[in-house]
Design a protein around this motif. Structure first.
Motif, PDB file in Angstrom:
ATOM      1  N   GLY A  42     -23.891  49.082 -54.842  1.00 24.59           N
ATOM      2  CA  GLY A  42     -24.238  49.815 -53.787  1.00 24.59           C
ATOM      3  C   GLY A  42     -25.904  49.231 -53.840  1.00 24.59           C
ATOM      4  N   GLY A 226     -17.497  52.870 -53.405  1.00 27.54           N
ATOM      5  CA  GLY A 226     -17.707  53.823 -54.375  1.00 27.54           C
ATOM      6  C   GLY A 226     -17.497  54.632 -55.747  1.00 27.54           C
TER       7      GLY A 226
ATOM      8  N   GLY B  29     -17.791  58.732 -50.318  1.00 30.84           N
ATOM      9  CA  GLY B  29     -17.463  57.181 -51.380  1.00 30.84           C
ATOM     10  C   GLY B  29     -18.940  56.168 -51.042  1.00 30.84           C
ATOM     11  N   GLN B  30     -19.544  56.711 -51.227  1.00 32.85           N
ATOM     12  CA  GLN B  30     -20.931  55.796 -51.003  1.00 32.85           C
ATOM     13  C   GLN B  30     -21.273  55.333 -52.989  1.00 32.85           C
ATOM     14  OE1 GLN B  30     -25.042  57.615 -49.894  1.00 32.85           O
ATOM     15  NE2 GLN B  30     -25.560  55.246 -49.093  1.00 32.85           N
ATOM     16  N   SER B  31     -21.676  54.426 -53.543  1.00 28.93           N
ATOM     17  CA  SER B  31     -21.798  54.200 -54.561  1.00 28.93           C
ATOM     18  C   SER B  31     -23.313  54.376 -55.745  1.00 28.93           C
ATOM     19  CB  SER B  31     -22.312  52.569 -54.872  1.00 28.93           C
ATOM     20  OG  SER B  31     -23.230  52.356 -55.559  1.00 28.93           O
ATOM     21  N   PRO B  32     -23.225  54.684 -56.741  1.00 28.07           N
ATOM     22  CA  PRO B  32     -23.939  55.444 -57.470  1.00 28.07           C
ATOM     23  C   PRO B  32     -25.122  55.000 -56.978  1.00 28.07           C
ATOM     24  CG  PRO B  32     -22.480  55.284 -58.801  1.00 28.07           C
ATOM     25  CD  PRO B  32     -22.098  55.294 -57.887  1.00 28.07           C
ATOM     26  N   PHE B  33     -25.484  53.180 -56.813  1.00 24.97           N
ATOM     27  CA  PHE B  33     -26.820  52.884 -57.304  1.00 24.97           C
ATOM     28  C   PHE B  33     -26.908  53.212 -55.593  1.00 24.97           C
ATOM     29  CE2 PHE B  33     -23.338  51.290 -60.372  1.00 24.97           C
ATOM     30  CZ  PHE B  33     -24.541  50.423 -61.437  1.00 24.97           C
ATOM     31  N   ALA B  34     -26.354  53.270 -54.896  1.00 21.92           N
ATOM     32  CA  ALA B  34     -27.197  53.187 -53.838  1.00 21.92           C
ATOM     33  C   ALA B  34     -27.846  54.969 -53.715  1.00 21.92           C
ATOM     34  CB  ALA B  34     -25.756  53.044 -52.812  1.00 21.92           C
ATOM     35  N   ARG B  37     -31.410  54.341 -55.172  1.00 25.85           N
ATOM     36  CA  ARG B  37     -31.725  53.715 -54.543  1.00 25.85           C
ATOM     37  C   ARG B  37     -32.910  54.381 -53.640  1.00 25.85           C
ATOM     38  NH1 ARG B  37     -33.137  48.220 -52.838  1.00 25.85           N
ATOM     39  NH2 ARG B  37     -33.883  48.206 -51.390  1.00 25.85           N
ATOM     40  N   PRO B 147     -33.032  47.199 -46.912  1.00 21.37           N
ATOM     41  CA  PRO B 147     -34.865  47.148 -47.242  1.00 21.37           C
ATOM     42  C   PRO B 147     -34.708  45.650 -45.264  1.00 21.37           C
ATOM     43  CG  PRO B 147     -32.323  45.020 -47.584  1.00 21.37           C
ATOM     44  CD  PRO B 147     -31.878  46.289 -47.730  1.00 21.37           C
TER      45      PRO B 147
END
Lengths: 483, 352
Positions: A42, A226, B29-34, B37, B147
């Motif tokens: 993500g 997610g 539901g957001q990704s932990p990577f996002a 970042r 980006p």
């Protein structure tokens, strides 16, 4: 959205499964495509975390990056893909035919590669990867492998070409399915390949809706939900701890196991879904005009290879002049695609009939020897009379084309008279005496529409750009984006 | 009538739902990577007393990066609605000093909190950064971690970010007017966006005029119904209590939810699926009642007066239309008949 779509969506809802909006398949599907499955982290659109590739359903190669945010590890993964992809993609360029138009001739590859992906988001992700790789330096302190740069340029080309309406080099299955089926889903839901597939072939005993609600949970990529990334997060943390700062393959490779195990079921399921959908569509007969568009695709592919062979680069931002030319080319391709699909396929003609841009009916009279004018300007203008079951709302003088010969000369609507059954008698006049544009037979069903596949008029651009279209600033040439 | 108002507003318009959420509710539901970042990028900007942010905004602020004063309102306040109110007051106070030309006033406020009544209730909005040029102009900057490559960012994300800044600019204008300043002159209609450039995290500044967006959002905000009206319109004795009670078994909680929805209705639209955790519940109900909204807003627009999708299907097969159905019925009937004719030769052609 038009009333036909709404009608079919309502019927699809009642039946509990998808309905065809096309009698045939309007895109080529080659027997041995290059299929790609891509997963990203993500928030990281310019790298790949896991890749699956292969040419056959039973031949899936899987590789993971481990830590795609590390440049070396991300490139190691992409290089694996490059070594498989590049030779297969480039091989078609060697076998060529010569095409001659008048005194102008050029060569064209006899076949072209076709890349198949699950959805538009994956196609876009490939374009982004291409942007990153295509401009990398191949010498100097941060030299990248030449194969990686070639992969980048191929991907970049594919994504640019994907903007051409009806192109078939990069096939996104959601686009293909949404174009050929209608379901009682919203546009957003139709972006899920698994959900659309469930509507098309729901398991026995389930409606499309219930099957789709179950199937849409499947992560197809490129960005998983997610929750899936939450499972991956500790694995990546652990991987980074164990490798330290090392990107040495001898250290990294043995540590990839858990991450590969995380992605394997995801990629495998997407892989099976992708091939199931592709094979099902391949079972439908191909439309007549697909070949013409495939010729265009082969030409674009050949030009790309030739451009690459001469060391050519592409801009990442077009000049205003280029943009105008590109827009013209895309619009022309879109116009031809619409006309060809409608003339190839009676179901595709329906929206035009409904919108009174086409008229359909039985031919009741053909008068070949109708002469008009006097003296030297006396010309033969054959008349065709059509009995349309629905009232025809076109104005007299409208230009129409016979759908059996959409590249022929135009017919003008001469007169419209009400018929006894509530329909219309439409008298059409062919605007040439030449019989190269034919006439339908009496008693046959015929369709005349505004759609023509004759080449459009191409206005020349002025030699110097007018001040309104001059770039405000000189755009810097494209470079690597690694900083 | 009252119920109708409630239904129309049970979910706010799509463009507002993502932007006006007070104080950064946890993303759906957001990704932990996002998330990681985004946090890393914000941390980078705040490092060394906001060095990078000061350098980036030096041109906008009209002072050298070394001389720019920064106040960070994210620190020293409790993370609660009370803390938000205190930060809101502090922001107003700082803004007053900026407008008055106080030489010690900050140039940059990190985490400024602007408040406004939404539907008659006070709501707090946290702007990433207010950048001020003393007595000349106040600007709003938003930090985003997607980006920027080749001078372009993802258009969808850009749109959402600009909507967000537009809301802050509107609130800032209200605040400036409250302090006796001229909002049109003192608050710029150019949004500032700080994003990483290329693949790394090096920040870069972009600028875009958002006056049209501001006008659109102002209209939406003006149209929001008063919370009190909605409460008055809702049937008495309704509560989410039984639904939220985790000690009760799941089926009964779902039944309680259905009961609630039966009485006040739902307003399902396909946009719900991306923003609301409850969307699948409402979609199931839309399916059960064959609501045209299931197929998107385009379908709803083309079926005026038609109750549900079953009825649309009947009309397409030539059923006699009732009053009010006539305009859609004629078109549906023609579309249905033409489809049947055209697909008759090819009907039910299954793949080989």
């Amino acid at each position: 959205m038009n009333h036909l779509d709404v009608t079919l969506a309502a019927r699809s809802f009642r039946l509990g499964r998808a309905l065809r909006t096309a009698a045939c398949r309007h895109r080529r599907l080659v027997p041995q495509p290059l299929a790609l499955v891509l997963f990203q982290l993500g928030g990281e659109p310019f790298s790949a975390s896991a890749l699956g590739w292969g040419e056959r359903r039973d031949e899936l190669h899987l590789a993971v990056a481990g830590e795609p945010r590390n440049r070396d590890l991300a490139f190691t993964l992409l290089l694996k893909l490059a070594h498989w992809f590049n030779p297969r993609f480039e091989a078609h360029g060697r076998n060529r035919e010569t095409v001659t138009h008048g005194d102008y001739s050029f060569t064209r590859a006899r076949t072209a590669p076709q890349v198949v992906v699950a959805n538009t988001a994956t196609a876009q992700a490939l374009g982004w990867l291409g942007r990153r790789l295509a401009y990398l330096p191949t010498e100097g302190p941060h030299a990248a492998a030449a194969a990686l740069v070639r992969l980048g340029r191929h991907l970049r080309f594919l994504w640019d070409h994907a903007a051409v309406p009806g192109q078939q080099l990069l096939v996104s299955l959601t686009d293909l399915l949404d174009d050929h089926w209608i379901t009682a889903q919203s546009e957003l839901e139709r972006q899920s390949l698994a959900a659309v597939d469930a509507w098309i072939e729901p398991p026995a005993g389930l409606t499309g809706f219930a099957a789709a609600a179950r199937a849409e949970q499947l992560a197809v990529g490129p960005v998983p939900p997610g929750e899936v990334d939450e499972e991956l997060y500790p694995l990546v943390e652990r991987f980074n701890e164990r490798r330290g700062d090392s990107t040495d393959p001898a250290v990294v490779r043995p540590l990839l196991g858990p991450i590969e195990a995380h992605y394997r079921p995801l990629v495998q399921k997407t892989w099976e879904l992708l091939w199931r959908c592709r094979d099902r569509e391949a079972g439908f007969a191909e439309a007549r005009s697909v070949g013409r568009r495939w010729d265009e695709d082969r030409l674009a592919y050949t030009r790309h290879l030739d451009w690459l062979a001469h060391g050519g680069l592409r801009r990442t931002r077009q000049s205003p002049r280029q943009a105008a030319q590109t827009m013209r080319r895309l619009e022309e391709a879109g116009r031809l695609l619409e006309a060809e699909e409608a003339c190839d396929d009676p179901l595709r003609m329906l929206p035009h009939v409904l919108a009174h841009r086409a008229v359909r009916g039985r031919v009741v009279a053909v008068e070949r020897d109708n002469w008009e004018g006097t003296g030297r300007s006396r010309v033969r203008r054959p008349l065709v009379t059509l009995h349309s079951p629905d009232p025809c709302l076109m104005p007299a003088g409208k230009e129409l084309f016979w759908s059996e010969q959409p590249d022929g000369r135009e017919f003008l609507v001469e007169a419209i008279d009400p018929a006894a059954d509530g329909g219309s008698l439409v008298r059409l006049k062919r605007m040439t005496r030449s019989d190269t544009t034919g006439l339908p037979a009496v008693g046959s069903e015929a369709c005349f529409s505004v759609l023509s596949t004759a080449p459009g008029y191409l206005a020349r651009l002025p030699d110097t750009d007018p001040w309104t279209h001059q770039a405000a600033a000189i755009v810097a040439p494209a470079g690597p984006i690694e900083d | 009538m009252a119920t109708a108002t409630w239904r129309r507003w049970a979910s706010p318009p799509a463009s507002i739902s993502t932007t006006c959420w007070p104080a950064r509710a946890s993303p759906f539901g957001q990704s932990p990577f996002a998330i990681g970042r985004g946090l890393a990028f914000e941390k980078l900007l705040r490092r060394d007393d906001h060095l990078l942010a000061r350098e980036l905004l030096a041109g906008v602020l009209g002072v050298a990066a070394a001389d720019a004063r920064v106040v960070n309102l994210r620190q020293g306040y409790p993370k609660s609605s009370d803390g938000m109110r205190q930060r809101g007051d502090a922001t107003l106070d700082l803004l007053r000093r900026i407008l008055a030309g106080d030489p010690a006033a900050p140039h940059l406020i990190d985490g400024a909190v602007l408040s406004a009544p939404v539907g008659g209730m006070p709501a707090y909005f946290e702007a990433d950064a207010l950048a001020a040029r003393s007595r000349v102009e106040v600007r709003v900057a938003e930090v985003k971690s997607f980006p920027k490559v080749d001078e372009r960012v993802d258009p969808e994300k850009l749109g959402a970010a600009l909507d967000q800044v537009s809301v802050y600019l509107l609130l800032l204008r209200t605040a400036v007017a409250l302090l006796g300043g001229d909002p049109e002159r003192l608050v710029s209609d150019r949004a500032l966006l700080i994003t990483p450039r290329n693949v790394g995290l090096q920040p870069t500044l972009s600028e875009q005029r958002v006056s049209a967006r501001m006008g659109r959002i102002q209209k939406l905000l003006d149209k929001l119904p008063q919370t009190a009206d909605i409460v008055a319109a809702a049937p008495a004795g309704l509560s989410f209590g039984p639904v939220a009670d985790r000690s009760v078994e799941e089926e009964r909680r779902i039944a309680a939810m259905h009961d609630l929805a039966d009485r006040v209705g739902t307003a399902y639209g396909p946009g719900c699926l991306t923003t609301c955790g409850n969307a699948r519940f409402c979609r199931q109900r839309a399916f059960d009642s064959a609501a045209p909204a299931l197929c998107g807003t385009g379908t709803v627009r083309l079926l005026p007066g038609v109750l549900n999708l079953y009825r649309a299907d009947e009309l397409s097969r030539g059923a006699a239309p009732a009053d009010g159905e006539a305009p859609a019925a004629a078109l549906l009937e023609r579309a249905g008949r033409l489809y049947d004719e055209a697909s008759a030769p090819a009907v039910e052609r299954r793949p080989a």
